[in-house]
Design a protein around this motif. Structure first.
Motif, short mmCIF file in Angstrom:
data_model
loop_
_atom_site.label_atom_id
_atom_site.label_comp_id
_atom_site.label_asym_id
_atom_site.label_seq_id
_atom_site.Cartn_x
_atom_site.Cartn_y
_atom_site.Cartn_z
N UNK A 1 -7.04 8.61 1.24
CA UNK A 1 -6.78 9.59 2.07
C UNK A 1 -5.14 9.52 2.64
N UNK A 2 -4.68 8.23 2.57
CA UNK A 2 -3.22 7.99 3.16
C UNK A 2 -2.15 7.77 1.97
N UNK A 3 -2.52 8.10 1.02
CA UNK A 3 -1.57 7.52 -0.17
C UNK A 3 -1.10 8.53 -0.98
N UNK A 4 0.26 8.39 -1.43
CA UNK A 4 1.00 9.48 -1.94
C UNK A 4 1.92 8.91 -3.05
N UNK A 5 2.01 9.68 -4.28
CA UNK A 5 3.05 9.30 -5.42
C UNK A 5 4.54 9.18 -4.80
N UNK A 6 4.76 10.10 -3.57
CA UNK A 6 6.34 10.01 -3.04
C UNK A 6 6.39 8.54 -2.77
N UNK A 7 5.43 7.87 -1.85
CA UNK A 7 5.65 6.61 -1.33
C UNK A 7 5.74 5.38 -2.74
N UNK A 8 4.89 5.83 -3.68
CA UNK A 8 5.03 4.80 -4.75
C UNK A 8 6.40 4.84 -5.46
N UNK A 9 7.07 6.05 -5.77
CA UNK A 9 8.58 6.13 -6.29
C UNK A 9 9.23 5.51 -5.24
N UNK A 10 9.05 5.84 -4.06
CA UNK A 10 10.28 5.22 -3.03
C UNK A 10 10.27 3.65 -2.97
N UNK A 11 8.98 3.15 -3.13
CA UNK A 11 8.92 1.76 -3.28
C UNK A 11 9.67 1.13 -4.45
N UNK B 1 0.47 -1.89 -6.51
CA UNK B 1 -0.05 -1.17 -5.43
C UNK B 1 -1.48 -1.11 -5.15
N UNK B 2 -1.43 -1.51 -3.79
CA UNK B 2 -2.74 -1.50 -3.14
C UNK B 2 -3.48 -0.11 -2.83
N UNK B 3 -3.73 0.74 -3.83
CA UNK B 3 -4.05 2.12 -3.70
C UNK B 3 -5.49 2.22 -3.59
N UNK B 4 -6.24 1.60 -2.28
CA UNK B 4 -7.72 1.85 -2.16
C UNK B 4 -8.13 2.77 -1.30
N UNK C 1 14.04 0.34 4.18
CA UNK C 1 15.12 -0.10 3.25
C UNK C 1 15.89 1.25 3.05
N UNK C 2 15.17 2.29 2.70
CA UNK C 2 16.14 3.76 2.47
C UNK C 2 16.70 3.96 3.85
N UNK C 3 16.43 3.60 4.97
CA UNK C 3 16.93 4.14 6.03
C UNK C 3 18.38 3.13 6.08
N UNK C 4 18.23 1.89 5.86
CA UNK C 4 19.53 0.94 6.08
C UNK C 4 20.12 1.32 4.95
N UNK C 5 19.83 1.58 3.39
CA UNK C 5 20.78 1.94 2.40
C UNK C 5 21.47 3.17 2.76
N UNK C 6 20.83 4.31 3.32
CA UNK C 6 21.62 5.35 3.92
C UNK C 6 22.71 5.20 4.89
N UNK C 7 22.32 4.04 5.64
CA UNK C 7 23.39 3.63 6.85
C UNK C 7 24.63 2.97 6.36
N UNK C 8 24.30 2.40 5.09
CA UNK C 8 25.42 1.50 4.53
C UNK C 8 25.24 0.08 4.10
N UNK C 9 24.13 -0.20 4.69
CA UNK C 9 23.56 -1.65 4.43
C UNK C 9 23.74 -2.09 2.80
N UNK D 1 1.00 -1.18 0.04
CA UNK D 1 0.00 -0.08 -0.10
C UNK D 1 0.87 1.24 0.05
N UNK D 2 0.74 2.14 -0.84
CA UNK D 2 1.54 3.39 -0.98
C UNK D 2 1.21 4.35 0.03
N UNK D 3 1.45 4.03 1.30
CA UNK D 3 1.20 4.94 2.46
C UNK D 3 2.44 4.98 3.29
N UNK D 4 3.40 4.67 3.08
CA UNK D 4 4.67 4.65 3.77
C UNK D 4 5.80 4.01 2.97
N UNK D 5 6.93 4.23 3.64
CA UNK D 5 8.24 3.66 3.21
C UNK D 5 8.28 2.26 3.48
#
Length: 556
Positions: A75-85, A69-72, A295-303, A38-42
């Motif tokens: 209220x909570x969904x955003x294209x920012x989340x789509x791109x990050x996923x 994408x389960x975009x039903x 996953x984006x946090x782990x990537x930035x940390x160096x994983x 669901x595109x409502x977070x990272x």
């Protein structure tokens, strides 16, 4: 006789056994899976298991995986989340066959709902959410029919069309399946299929003001895509009966749902609601904060993607939920970075050493391996001079018996340079040691040593006039307890106050060539990655993980 190759062949997990049996029985010639966020977070480390499972199945067996994408819920969904996923999945090393959206099927789902109404299997309910809950019963008591359940097909069709046309306010009516209010599975007690939401959708705009519930969109989307194995986590076990019921009543392609256990990681939270709280209340610096389990946090940390895939492989796929020690994830990244990361010398807590018998104003180049695990990475030059920095902890005025680092009268080797001996040291008015004075042993240079002197300690160091000042962010676990969600009170009360320490480090010149995201082993200190906050004026490095598990040693 079993061959060595056969012995090492990894046994199949239970999902793979199901897939293999289906293919061998001729049920399918290929399989189709899907990853349906669901595109409502990272995405977070929990999603990584599902990504590896779904995409991994179609790498091992014939077939492909869709990204849907389960975009039903507008209220909570955003294209920012789509791109990050999408970015996270690609970074993990996977590629989907088709990029799809549940909203692609809104017209079809609407027609499916009309079909259920025509079959007398769905009705429009004017009850409030409180009234619906009141009549639903309990696990031990059956629910009760309400007055709207007996509406005619014609009345339901008219009302549903009016819902579609926006003639009713939010929450005033729902479309419910007409199953059995006395069913032992409470989810089968006339579940809601559609609700009214006058909200702008990130893809369909204002075309719709009614939206399907997850349970109505999920199975039908699978069916439309002819998904063979719809893999969910264990909380969806009670939903499988409804999944099958709707598919059967509509007479559409029979996708099948299978469930595996969610793996929870200690010292963090993976609830999107809680992660959103951490971001919105500024406990962390965004979704990609290196302390976050995203996953984006782990990537930035160096994983690395390899370390996360290895972690998912090691924890496996099971039918029972359990808590996984974050130490295993840290082990996986240490294993991977040990093979890949270039070595660099960085001093984090500097103590100046003056080599009194080395000429002033002279720079001598030393040569050191970039990675002893990979000789193909070659060597680098490191400048050596009269004044160097070592770590404060590498000098002790009154050493213990097993202390093999620098001390009065003692010798150590400087990594890839000379053996030095401590002759004297200087203290300030507070009794703090501010400078150590040493002499270097001629003819003791690494690779050219003819002295025959054996020393037990080797220290990393940086030449003072050549040192590059860098910002070092020492990240640790975000929470101070294993399972913050199960503790009393607010989970945020258990945030580790020492989860981030920012210090200044002094690096050898070669580190200035680092690329964004590139990982290094700072000798004797841990693994670090260059952060996007770096600029030409200031390099910033994030600690990925220490060289050893400090938490285990501290008895936490």
């Amino acid at each position: 006789m079993i061959t060595e190759e056969k012995k090492e062949e990894k046994s199949l997990n239970f999902i793979e056994e199901i897939v293999e049996a289906d293919l061998q029985a001729g049920k399918y010639t290929q399989i189709i899976t899907r990853f349906p966020p669901e595109p409502n977070g990272y995405l977070h480390i929990g999603h990584a298991s599902s990504i590896c499972l779904n995409f991994g199945l179609t790498k091992k067996f014939p077939g492909y995986t869709n990204l849907r994408f389960d975009d039903t819920n507008p209220v909570t969904e955003d294209t920012e989340y789509v791109e990050s996923i999408k970015n996270d999945i690609r970074w993990m090393g996977f590629e989907w066959e088709h990029e799809l959206y549940a909203s692609d099927y809104f017209d079809t789902l609407y027609q499916y709902a009309i079909e259920l109404i025509n079959k007398g299997l769905a009705y429009v309910d004017d009850s409030t959410s409180e009234e619906i809950a009141l009549l639903k019963g309990t696990p031990t008591e059956p629910g009760k029919d309400n007055i709207y359940r007996s509406r005619s097909v014609e009345e339901n069709l008219t009302l549903f069309e009016k819902m579609r046309n926006g003639e009713f306010p939010d929450g005033s009516r729902t479309l419910r399946a007409k199953i059995d209010m006395g069913h032992i599975n409470m989810l089968m007690r006339d579940p809601i299929l559609y609700r009214i939401k006058h909200a702008h959708h990130h893809r369909t705009g204002n075309k719709w003001c009614i939206y399907p519930m997850y349970d109505f969109a999920h199975g039908q989307s699978d069916s439309i895509e002819t998904v063979t194995h719809s893999i969910c986590t264990l909380e969806f076990v009670p939903h499988r009966e409804l999944y099958d019921w709707i598919i059967e009543k509509l007479g559409i392609y029979p996708s099948h749902q299978y469930e595996f256990a969610r793996r929870n990681l200690n010292y963090t939270v993976t609830s999107k609601r809680k992660l959103l709280q951490l971001v919105q209340e500024k406990h962390v610096n965004g979704w990609d904060d290196p302390r976050m389990p995203t996953i984006s946090g782990l990537r930035r940390r160096g994983y690395t993607p390899e370390s996360i895939r290895d972690f998912c492989e090691r924890i496996g796929v099971a039918r029972r939920e359990n808590m996984i020690d974050v130490g295993l994830l840290e082990f996986c990244v240490r294993e991977d970075l040990n093979k890949k990361a270039l070595r660099r010398m960085v001093v984090l807590d500097p103590l100046k050493v003056v080599i009194t018998n080395f000429p002033e104003g002279v720079t001598e180049m030393c040569h050191s391996e970039n990675n002893p695990e990979d000789i193909a990475t070659g060597n680098r030059e490191i400048p050596f001079s009269r004044e160097i920095y070592i770590e404060k902890e590498d000098f002790m005025e009154t050493p213990s018996k097993k202390y093999f680092r620098l001390a009065p009268g003692k010798m150590v080797r400087l990594k890839s340079a000379y053996i030095i001996q401590c002759d004297d040291f200087v203290k300030d008015e507070n009794g703090e040691i501010t400078e150590v004075r040493c002499s270097y042993i001629e003819n003791s240079k690494s690779g050219q040593d003819t002295t025959g002197i054996n020393v037990k300690g080797t220290l990393h160091w940086v030449s003072v006039p050549h040192a590059h000042e860098i910002e070092v962010r020492l990240y640790d676990r975000l929470f101070s307890v294993e399972d913050p969600s199960s503790e009393e009170g607010d989970f945020k009360d258990y945030i580790n106050p020492n989860s981030l320490e920012v210090i200044t480090g002094y690096a050898e010149p070669a580190l200035s060539e680092a690329k964004e995201g590139e990982s290094f082993q700072f000798l004797r200190k841990g693994y670090f990655a260059k952060d996007p906050d770096s600029s030409t004026e200031k390099l910033v490095f994030n600690r990925t993980v220490t060289l050893r598990d400090n938490w285990a040693r501290a008895g936490n």
